[in-house]
Design a protein around this motif. Sequence first.
Motif, mmCIF file in Angstrom:
data_model
loop_
_atom_site.group_PDB
_atom_site.id
_atom_site.type_symbol
_atom_site.label_atom_id
_atom_site.label_comp_id
_atom_site.label_asym_id
_atom_site.label_seq_id
_atom_site.Cartn_x
_atom_site.Cartn_y
_atom_site.Cartn_z
ATOM 1 N N HIS A 1 9.182 -11.229 60.158
ATOM 2 C CA HIS A 1 8.592 -12.190 61.357
ATOM 3 C C HIS A 1 9.489 -12.088 61.956
ATOM 4 N N PRO A 2 9.674 -11.902 63.357
ATOM 5 C CA PRO A 2 10.473 -11.996 65.227
ATOM 6 C C PRO A 2 10.938 -13.631 64.824
ATOM 7 N N ASP A 3 10.034 -14.878 64.414
ATOM 8 C CA ASP A 3 10.505 -16.142 64.099
ATOM 9 C C ASP A 3 10.348 -16.397 66.126
ATOM 10 N N TRP B 1 10.538 -20.649 65.870
ATOM 11 C CA TRP B 1 11.868 -21.159 66.117
ATOM 12 C C TRP B 1 13.221 -20.527 66.761
ATOM 13 N N VAL B 2 13.326 -18.951 67.075
ATOM 14 C CA VAL B 2 14.541 -18.337 66.868
ATOM 15 C C VAL B 2 15.139 -19.138 68.585
ATOM 16 N N SER B 3 14.225 -18.726 69.412
ATOM 17 C CA SER B 3 14.410 -18.460 71.125
ATOM 18 C C SER B 3 15.508 -19.899 71.020
ATOM 19 N N TYR B 4 15.237 -20.514 70.082
ATOM 20 C CA TYR B 4 15.712 -21.938 70.426
ATOM 21 C C TYR B 4 17.308 -22.236 69.736
ATOM 22 N N ALA B 5 16.959 -20.925 68.711
ATOM 23 C CA ALA B 5 18.754 -20.640 68.191
ATOM 24 C C ALA B 5 19.719 -20.164 68.941
ATOM 25 N N ALA B 6 18.653 -19.104 69.766
ATOM 26 C CA ALA B 6 19.487 -18.292 70.412
ATOM 27 C C ALA B 6 20.217 -18.831 71.684
ATOM 28 N N SER B 7 19.480 -20.245 71.685
ATOM 29 C CA SER B 7 19.841 -20.921 73.457
ATOM 30 C C SER B 7 20.581 -21.485 73.565
ATOM 31 N N HIS C 1 3.761 -6.985 62.615
ATOM 32 C CA HIS C 1 2.909 -6.411 64.270
ATOM 33 C C HIS C 1 2.952 -7.441 65.453
ATOM 34 N N ASP C 2 4.185 -8.168 64.444
ATOM 35 C CA ASP C 2 4.135 -9.720 65.754
ATOM 36 C C ASP C 2 5.316 -8.799 66.747
ATOM 37 N N ILE C 3 5.863 -7.758 66.632
ATOM 38 C CA ILE C 3 6.737 -7.169 67.919
ATOM 39 C C ILE C 3 5.952 -6.071 68.218
ATOM 40 N N GLY C 4 4.491 -5.922 67.922
ATOM 41 C CA GLY C 4 4.497 -3.763 68.062
ATOM 42 C C GLY C 4 3.601 -4.296 69.747
#
Length: 289
Positions: free
Chosen positions: A94-96, A109-115, A130-133
């Motif tokens: 999953h993209p998380d 949580w991934v957007s927080y890590a990327a920031s 399909h979260d990224i569909g």
Amino acid sequence: MTFPVILNFDQSVGEIKHANMINVTHWQDSIRFGCSEKKFRQFSHSLQQLLPENHGTVLMGSGDYHHVSLLLIERLAKQYSAENPIQVVIFDNHPDNMRYLFGIHCGSWVSYAASLPFVSHVHVLGITSHDIGLSHFWENRWSPLFHKKLTYWSLDVNVSWAKKIGLSHAFRHFVTPDELIASFLSEQYHSTQPVYLSIDKDVLSEEVIHTNWDQGKLQTYHILDTITSIKQRIIGSDITGELSIWQSSNWFKRLLSSLDKQPTISPDNLINWQQEQHQLNLTLLKALI
């Protein structure tokens, strides 16, 4: 030599020789799946007191705790900076990187890590969700994708639509897992940046292991090959994706869990599948040493 740490939220991680077992079972219900920002920071403060300054791979139990990876990555701020950054490499089905309006949860949580200023890029490898569909794209956090801080490496999901809105750089699609891993490692070949590695075992096929989430297509060797290739650059790691049976005391969490259609696990299967999980953990830890 540093030793593994087990954050014992749900008693799903078996005994591991020389591992430092930290009892956080009293946080299980409040942190599992998702929590408010306030509660998350309260746990962060507690975790800082409990974790040794230097440690090996952290095992956190169910993938419902994957957002705790963010706290482990944030600890690296003392050593790294925008001028001396790291990459975050995540194995996950999953993209998380989904929107969550009530704080933070295992899928947001991934957007927080990327920031984080000292994180140059986040790669999520092995997505088949399909979260990224197209039908679910509005649920993703767009900023790290448009700002070239996040890349999805995917299989079995149509992401051709991304090119039409200028996101082809962020959505990498492959026909087979072998092609996906080969392309990622080829791209990483000349990189010297340190890597934080996070492994959610739901990225693996059900032929390999069972988790409490829908699963991907990778085989164990895909993870092991990646570890071998980037091992000299790995400065921290964690493993999630264990199996445990949980019924939240919070009605809202029960609702969210039901919407995600997490499969029911029988007690008999739980014992057998946890043993399989344990053997896989030992294999991964051996590779990460």
